[in-house]
Design a protein around this motif. Sequence first.
Motif, PDB file in Angstrom:
ATOM      1  N   ALA A 189      10.343  31.420 -17.533  1.00 61.81           N
ATOM      2  CA  ALA A 189       9.015  30.810 -17.381  1.00 61.81           C
ATOM      3  C   ALA A 189       8.738  30.639 -15.889  1.00 61.81           C
ATOM      4  N   ARG A 190       8.289  31.706 -15.244  1.00 62.45           N
ATOM      5  CA  ARG A 190       8.035  31.650 -13.801  1.00 62.45           C
ATOM      6  C   ARG A 190       6.812  30.789 -13.506  1.00 62.45           C
ATOM      7  N   TYR A 191       6.906  30.054 -12.405  1.00 64.61           N
ATOM      8  CA  TYR A 191       5.893  29.051 -12.097  1.00 64.61           C
ATOM      9  C   TYR A 191       4.499  29.657 -11.919  1.00 64.61           C
ATOM     10  N   GLY A 192       4.411  30.813 -11.304  1.00 67.69           N
ATOM     11  CA  GLY A 192       3.099  31.387 -11.008  1.00 67.69           C
ATOM     12  C   GLY A 192       2.640  32.428 -11.990  1.00 67.69           C
ATOM     13  N   GLY A 233      11.846  25.981 -18.314  1.00 69.14           N
ATOM     14  CA  GLY A 233      10.887  24.989 -17.831  1.00 69.14           C
ATOM     15  C   GLY A 233      11.438  23.597 -17.644  1.00 69.14           C
ATOM     16  N   ALA A 234      12.736  23.400 -17.866  1.00 68.68           N
ATOM     17  CA  ALA A 234      13.314  22.056 -17.780  1.00 68.68           C
ATOM     18  C   ALA A 234      13.249  21.499 -16.371  1.00 68.68           C
ATOM     19  N   ALA A 235      13.104  20.183 -16.272  1.00 66.96           N
ATOM     20  CA  ALA A 235      13.220  19.484 -14.998  1.00 66.96           C
ATOM     21  C   ALA A 235      14.702  19.270 -14.697  1.00 66.96           C
ATOM     22  N   GLU A 236      14.989  18.739 -13.504  1.00 67.94           N
ATOM     23  CA  GLU A 236      16.384  18.630 -13.063  1.00 67.94           C
ATOM     24  C   GLU A 236      17.238  17.784 -14.016  1.00 67.94           C
ATOM     25  N   ALA A 237      16.755  16.604 -14.369  1.00 61.90           N
ATOM     26  CA  ALA A 237      17.558  15.740 -15.234  1.00 61.90           C
ATOM     27  C   ALA A 237      17.718  16.345 -16.625  1.00 61.90           C
ATOM     28  N   GLN A 238      16.705  17.047 -17.102  1.00 59.36           N
ATOM     29  CA  GLN A 238      16.822  17.700 -18.405  1.00 59.36           C
ATOM     30  C   GLN A 238      17.870  18.806 -18.366  1.00 59.36           C
ATOM     31  N   GLU A 239      17.857  19.589 -17.279  1.00 59.38           N
ATOM     32  CA  GLU A 239      18.863  20.645 -17.134  1.00 59.38           C
ATOM     33  C   GLU A 239      20.265  20.051 -17.130  1.00 59.38           C
ATOM     34  N   GLU A 243      11.556  21.157 -27.598  1.00 61.40           N
ATOM     35  CA  GLU A 243      10.321  20.382 -27.527  1.00 61.40           C
ATOM     36  C   GLU A 243      10.229  19.584 -26.233  1.00 61.40           C
ATOM     37  N   ARG A 244      11.329  18.947 -25.850  1.00 60.10           N
ATOM     38  CA  ARG A 244      11.327  18.153 -24.615  1.00 60.10           C
ATOM     39  C   ARG A 244      11.117  19.048 -23.394  1.00 60.10           C
ATOM     40  N   ILE A 245      11.761  20.181 -23.385  1.00 57.16           N
ATOM     41  CA  ILE A 245      11.625  21.095 -22.245  1.00 57.16           C
ATOM     42  C   ILE A 245      10.238  21.723 -22.219  1.00 57.16           C
ATOM     43  N   ALA A 246       9.692  22.033 -23.381  1.00 58.96           N
ATOM     44  CA  ALA A 246       8.349  22.616 -23.446  1.00 58.96           C
ATOM     45  C   ALA A 246       7.301  21.658 -22.896  1.00 58.96           C
ATOM     46  N   ALA A 247       7.494  20.363 -23.132  1.00 65.85           N
ATOM     47  CA  ALA A 247       6.550  19.370 -22.603  1.00 65.85           C
ATOM     48  C   ALA A 247       6.576  19.355 -21.082  1.00 65.85           C
ATOM     49  N   PRO A 300       0.804  -1.234   0.000  1.00 63.53           N
ATOM     50  CA  PRO A 300       0.000   0.000   0.000  1.00 63.53           C
ATOM     51  C   PRO A 300       0.826   1.268   0.000  1.00 63.53           C
ATOM     52  N   GLU A 301       2.082   1.182   0.473  1.00 64.66           N
ATOM     53  CA  GLU A 301       2.923   2.375   0.508  1.00 64.66           C
ATOM     54  C   GLU A 301       3.195   2.931  -0.881  1.00 64.66           C
ATOM     55  N   LYS A 302       3.041   2.090  -1.909  1.00 71.47           N
ATOM     56  CA  LYS A 302       3.245   2.578  -3.271  1.00 71.47           C
ATOM     57  C   LYS A 302       2.202   3.618  -3.671  1.00 71.47           C
ATOM     58  N   LEU A 303       1.073   3.622  -2.982  1.00 71.49           N
ATOM     59  CA  LEU A 303       0.067   4.644  -3.245  1.00 71.49           C
ATOM     60  C   LEU A 303       0.537   6.022  -2.805  1.00 71.49           C
ATOM     61  N   LEU A 304       1.570   6.070  -1.980  1.00 70.92           N
ATOM     62  CA  LEU A 304       2.122   7.332  -1.486  1.00 70.92           C
ATOM     63  C   LEU A 304       3.315   7.805  -2.315  1.00 70.92           C
ATOM     64  N   GLU A 305       3.700   7.024  -3.301  1.00 68.02           N
ATOM     65  CA  GLU A 305       4.835   7.426  -4.136  1.00 68.02           C
ATOM     66  C   GLU A 305       4.485   8.646  -4.977  1.00 68.02           C
ATOM     67  N   GLU A 306       5.493   9.444  -5.267  1.00 74.91           N
ATOM     68  CA  GLU A 306       5.342  10.596  -6.144  1.00 74.91           C
ATOM     69  C   GLU A 306       6.269  10.440  -7.339  1.00 74.91           C
ATOM     70  N   THR A 307       5.870  11.041  -8.441  1.00 76.35           N
ATOM     71  CA  THR A 307       6.671  10.973  -9.659  1.00 76.35           C
ATOM     72  C   THR A 307       7.112  12.374 -10.045  1.00 76.35           C
ATOM     73  N   THR A 308       8.391  12.563 -10.285  1.00 77.15           N
ATOM     74  CA  THR A 308       8.913  13.877 -10.664  1.00 77.15           C
ATOM     75  C   THR A 308       8.641  14.133 -12.151  1.00 77.15           C
ATOM     76  N   TYR A 309       8.926  15.357 -12.575  1.00 73.87           N
ATOM     77  CA  TYR A 309       8.736  15.689 -13.988  1.00 73.87           C
ATOM     78  C   TYR A 309       9.726  14.950 -14.883  1.00 73.87           C
ATOM     79  N   ASP A 310      10.786  14.418 -14.296  1.00 77.03           N
ATOM     80  CA  ASP A 310      11.720  13.588 -15.051  1.00 77.03           C
ATOM     81  C   ASP A 310      11.283  12.134 -15.116  1.00 77.03           C
ATOM     82  N   GLY A 311      10.188  11.799 -14.400  1.00 79.68           N
ATOM     83  CA  GLY A 311       9.727  10.421 -14.372  1.00 79.68           C
ATOM     84  C   GLY A 311      10.355   9.581 -13.283  1.00 79.68           C
TER      85      GLY A 311
END
Length: 627
Positions: free
Chosen positions: A480-483, A237-243, A435-439, A50-61
Amino acid sequence: MPNADPVPAGTVADEVGGVDETLHAAWRKGVAGVLAKARRVEVADLPDEPEKLLEETTYDGLTIAPLYTRRDELPEQPLPGAFPFVRGGTATRDVHRGWYVSAFVAGDGASANREMLAGLANGLSAVWLGAGTRGVPVPELPTALSGLLFELAPLTLSAGSEVTAAAAAVFAALDGYETADRAAIQIALGAAPLTSRFAGIDDVELAEAVELAGKSIARAETVRTITVDGTVFHDAGAAEAQELGAAVAAGLEYLRKLTAAGYDTATALRQLEFRFAATDDQFATIAKFRAARQLWARVAEVCGLPAFGGAPQHAVTSAAMMSQRDPWVNLLRSTLAAFGAGVGGADTVTVLPFDSALPPGELGVSKSFSDRMARNTQLLLLEESHLGFVQDPGAGSWYVESLTADLAAKAWEFMQELETAGGYLAALDSGLLAERIAATKAARDADVAHRKTAVTGVNEFPNLGEKPLSAAAREPGRVARYGAAFEELRNRSDAYLAEHGVRPKALLVPLGSVAEHNVRVTFIANLLASGGIESINPGPLTVDGIAAAAKESGAPIAVLCGADKRYGEEAGAAVTQLRAAGVDTVLLAGAAKAVAALEESERPDGYLAARIDAVAALSGLLEKVGA
């Protein structure tokens, strides 16, 4: 005790790889109980883990687990200063200094000189100097550099297309500077043609940067010509791994150009430094800088020179995370970012002023105040929290080590994708990188719009009493500011205020007791305010009193707030009363299922629930009132 009887299995917790399985099972049982209660299901209905229901996924997957244990333990990394440099680029960093505390300085030569000397006297230990069109005019650089003790305070330039002329001015100043150890002088010229090209920023041509590297190599000082600026990917807008992956790909392109120009690989490696963004996600930031060193060390290893893989890192607090609304919250964001960068082992850290997303003077505070707050953020971390006393304090943390390894692997995968496309320049020209960063940007924007990701002071806990922004502040920028989407809604509200003398208004219609409606009243008031809409709360209303409250408010929008059971009893009559009173748009706080049994004519015009696209919903409401 060789003669003792063996301990029966189960008497002491069985261990698997050093993990206490009994304790882990007890924890899992507790998780299942809480989740079952929260989801109103039986424990048996939950998955086996059940703990897998608490997992989170980053923008890098990447998957972030709710708990890390010895199950996740990885081999211990070598000490700082040793390949693969995960724990730090040097083994001899001064623990009393910690990282270099830097600040960006611009202006004319005299004012820049005063600012640098004052900063160095009050806690700075490095300087990032804008030159040419980015700051001090090149002819005034000798004035700006006067009085600097170069061997004590590393100097980084940001001069764009004028970097060759700016470098010549710096070299001339160094030629007249006396010191016993010229190699102790650290200069970064900041040429960044490849990353600037991605961002559309004016910079020197690649061939000119390579030529300038030859002049740097001939110097007795420690001069690095090229900065691989990963912040431009982050700002887009890149995620950490993309940067990280894009920066490594750009670094490879520089290495190829330098070696093709005749420089040996070791010399070429010594001409590069890296700059990355530090965000208020402290663990992601810690892991990012650790992973970045591992990635570049791997490049050096493939080149046959693993010992040359410890390129310096310059951390800059994220410009994308900074808000224009309630910018004082940026002080907290920057503190977390500086903490993460410092703990992650960055060599130099620059904290952007908390009002950097606004034009100078917008808040009515002095530049010296903003700069002092940025500087003192780092000084407090170093001199009161003593973060510099230990190198890589996150080492051994199951979470930090796992996140570092996962992030490095994902970044390497992204770099390989760019290499497969023909390399950094080919991926840039084909649009693949953008394109990858825009996604990723689109995914993050959606999370902010749905308020899955909170931006305090913007889409959560906004302050409608803030002074409207100037026209200059409302101009779109490169970052590209978050807010930004919510802040644009606020700009529309400000324009409405300027034209009508009042903000767009919405009437809250609390049904039932305070206990029944308080949660939804609070939620709706917060939601509306994030779009610049002021809430009118007359207090608990009976159905008979709704029409009078609506007429008194004059609001064209009304929102019913109450419990689902109360909606079933009173929502239909309330909607009828509000429409009869002239309210154009009647909404309900909650989901449509709460009034599914009502006649079509008695149902509200829309629903405001927790995970709606708030930007779209609020934009529509502003359009209805003419904002």
